[in-house]
Design a protein around this motif. Structure first.
Motif, short mmCIF file in Angstrom:
data_model
loop_
_atom_site.label_atom_id
_atom_site.label_comp_id
_atom_site.label_asym_id
_atom_site.label_seq_id
_atom_site.Cartn_x
_atom_site.Cartn_y
_atom_site.Cartn_z
N ARG A 40 0.85 -1.18 0.00
CA ARG A 40 0.00 0.00 0.00
C ARG A 40 0.89 1.23 0.00
N GLN A 41 0.34 2.35 -0.41
CA GLN A 41 1.10 3.60 -0.42
C GLN A 41 1.30 4.10 1.01
N VAL A 42 2.50 4.57 1.30
CA VAL A 42 2.81 5.12 2.61
C VAL A 42 3.56 6.43 2.42
N GLN A 43 3.66 7.21 3.49
CA GLN A 43 4.38 8.47 3.45
C GLN A 43 5.77 8.30 4.07
N VAL A 44 6.76 8.83 3.41
CA VAL A 44 8.12 8.69 3.92
C VAL A 44 8.30 9.40 5.25
N SER A 45 7.43 10.35 5.56
CA SER A 45 7.52 11.03 6.86
C SER A 45 7.28 10.05 8.01
N ASP A 46 6.58 8.94 7.75
CA ASP A 46 6.34 7.92 8.76
C ASP A 46 7.48 6.90 8.84
N SER A 47 8.34 6.92 7.83
CA SER A 47 9.50 6.01 7.80
C SER A 47 10.68 6.75 7.17
N PRO A 48 11.16 7.83 7.82
CA PRO A 48 12.17 8.70 7.20
C PRO A 48 13.50 8.01 6.93
N TRP A 49 13.72 6.87 7.55
CA TRP A 49 14.95 6.10 7.32
C TRP A 49 14.95 5.38 5.98
N THR A 50 13.80 5.31 5.30
CA THR A 50 13.73 4.69 3.98
C THR A 50 14.16 5.68 2.91
N VAL A 51 15.18 5.35 2.13
CA VAL A 51 15.70 6.26 1.11
C VAL A 51 15.81 5.54 -0.23
N ALA A 52 15.86 6.35 -1.28
CA ALA A 52 16.06 5.83 -2.63
C ALA A 52 17.51 6.04 -3.02
N VAL A 53 18.09 5.04 -3.67
CA VAL A 53 19.44 5.16 -4.22
C VAL A 53 19.27 5.43 -5.71
N GLN A 66 15.99 6.50 -9.54
CA GLN A 66 15.96 5.45 -8.51
C GLN A 66 16.16 4.08 -9.14
N PHE A 67 17.04 3.28 -8.52
CA PHE A 67 17.24 1.92 -8.99
C PHE A 67 17.33 0.91 -7.85
N CYS A 68 17.53 1.38 -6.63
CA CYS A 68 17.57 0.50 -5.46
C CYS A 68 17.06 1.26 -4.25
N GLY A 69 16.84 0.54 -3.17
CA GLY A 69 16.46 1.17 -1.92
C GLY A 69 17.64 1.21 -0.96
N GLY A 70 17.43 1.88 0.16
CA GLY A 70 18.45 1.95 1.20
C GLY A 70 17.81 2.33 2.51
N VAL A 71 18.62 2.27 3.57
CA VAL A 71 18.11 2.60 4.90
C VAL A 71 19.18 3.35 5.68
N VAL A 72 18.77 4.42 6.35
CA VAL A 72 19.69 5.26 7.12
C VAL A 72 19.94 4.61 8.48
N VAL A 73 21.22 4.30 8.77
CA VAL A 73 21.56 3.70 10.06
C VAL A 73 22.52 4.58 10.87
N ALA A 74 22.94 5.67 10.30
CA ALA A 74 23.70 6.71 10.99
C ALA A 74 23.51 7.98 10.16
N ARG A 75 23.82 9.12 10.71
CA ARG A 75 23.48 10.38 10.02
C ARG A 75 24.14 10.50 8.65
#
Length: 276
Positions: A40-53, A66-75
């Motif tokens: 389902r569609q979600v807002q990145v504001s609810d999962s700000p650690w989800t990023v596009a590469v 965009q071709f892959c996903g990523g996740v923020v684990v440090a600033r």
């Protein structure tokens, strides 16, 4: 691994293992309505650690490259899949991609909100094995730090978030049907952590890969219908407010009997400690 990167990694690891758990938005089962398979569609504001590469030079501007996903684990640290940095995905050697970026704070890839942050350095796990898919992790160091609130803690070995039956969510902008229909907006699907025996039976060692419980995690639904797909690689699998997996591989998308396989984040922590 360069010395500055190793020092940054060592400092980040000490923070990651002690990080406070961020709340994750609740997730009710959803019918397939596009996005990640069965998501389902979600807002990145609810999962700000989800990023596009992204790389517009390699993948065009329609979806911001965009071709892959990523996740923020440090600033300044984003995890993604090692195979995302391979020549087979990029079409050229990693060092030849001059506009590699991470897009943070953007739900719709056609919009211009959030930030496109250049990747200062990309490190690929030297122990990654493309034949078995083990060790499928890469670290992207950002040129500009993200806010602390974007950081998602990682679940270490023994964390109850890895227990079979645990409810989890996978996020991404990838294929919505398994037929090349890519999403413009961020999607999420609810899945469950499955017993290792399920994936060992599904992937005993063939052309798709080999399921190795020590370094991989199995998640999905017994009946299929909910899964990550092409374009979601490197994106986060989140349970109990912690990162437990990175989208890695599988056979097809959302097939019954062929659950998604993720890089186990406790193994990622071991790899990062080994190379820091």
């Amino acid at each position: 691994m360069s010395r500055p990167f190793a020092r940054a990694l060592t400092a980040s690891l000490s923070v990651l293992t002690a990080a406070a758990v961020l709340p994750v938005s609740s997730a009710a089962p959803a019918a397939a309505d596009g996005g990640i398979i069965g998501g389902r569609q979600v807002q990145v504001s609810d999962s700000p650690w989800t990023v596009a590469v992204s790389s517009r030079d390699r993948f065009g501007g329609t979806r911001a490259g965009q071709f892959c996903g990523g996740v923020v684990v440090a600033r300044t640290m984003v995890l993604t899949a090692a195979h995302c940095m391979s020549r087979s995905v990029l079409g050229v050697a990693r060092g030849e991609v001059r506009d590699l970026k991470v897009i943070a704070g953007r739900s719709d890839l056609r919009a211009d909100e959030g930030a496109e942050i250049p990747v200062r350095e990309a490190w690929v796990n030297p122990d990654y094995d493309g034949s078995t898919n083990s060790g499928d992790v890469a670290v992207l160091t950002l040129a500009t730090p993200l806010p602390e609130g974007y950081v998602l803690p990682m679940a270490d070995e023994g964390d109850p978030a890895y227990e079979p039956g645990t409810r989890a969510e996978v996020y991404g902008w990838g294929d919505t049907t398994g037929a090349g229909d890519y999403a413009h907006t961020l999607r999420a699907a609810q899945v469950h952590v499955l017993p290792d025996s399920v994936c060992q039976e599904a992937y005993p060692g063939n052309s798709d890969g080999t399921y190795l419980p020590a370094s991989m995690l199995c998640a999905g639904e017994a009946r299929g219908g909910k899964d990550a797909c092409q374009g979601d690689s490197g994106g986060p699998l989140v349970a109990r407010g912690e990162l437990i997996g990175l989208v890695s591989w599988g056979s097809g998308c959302g097939r019954a009997g062929s659950p998604g396989v993720y890089t186990r984040v406790s193994e990622v922590l071991r790899v990062l400690r080994k190379h820091s």
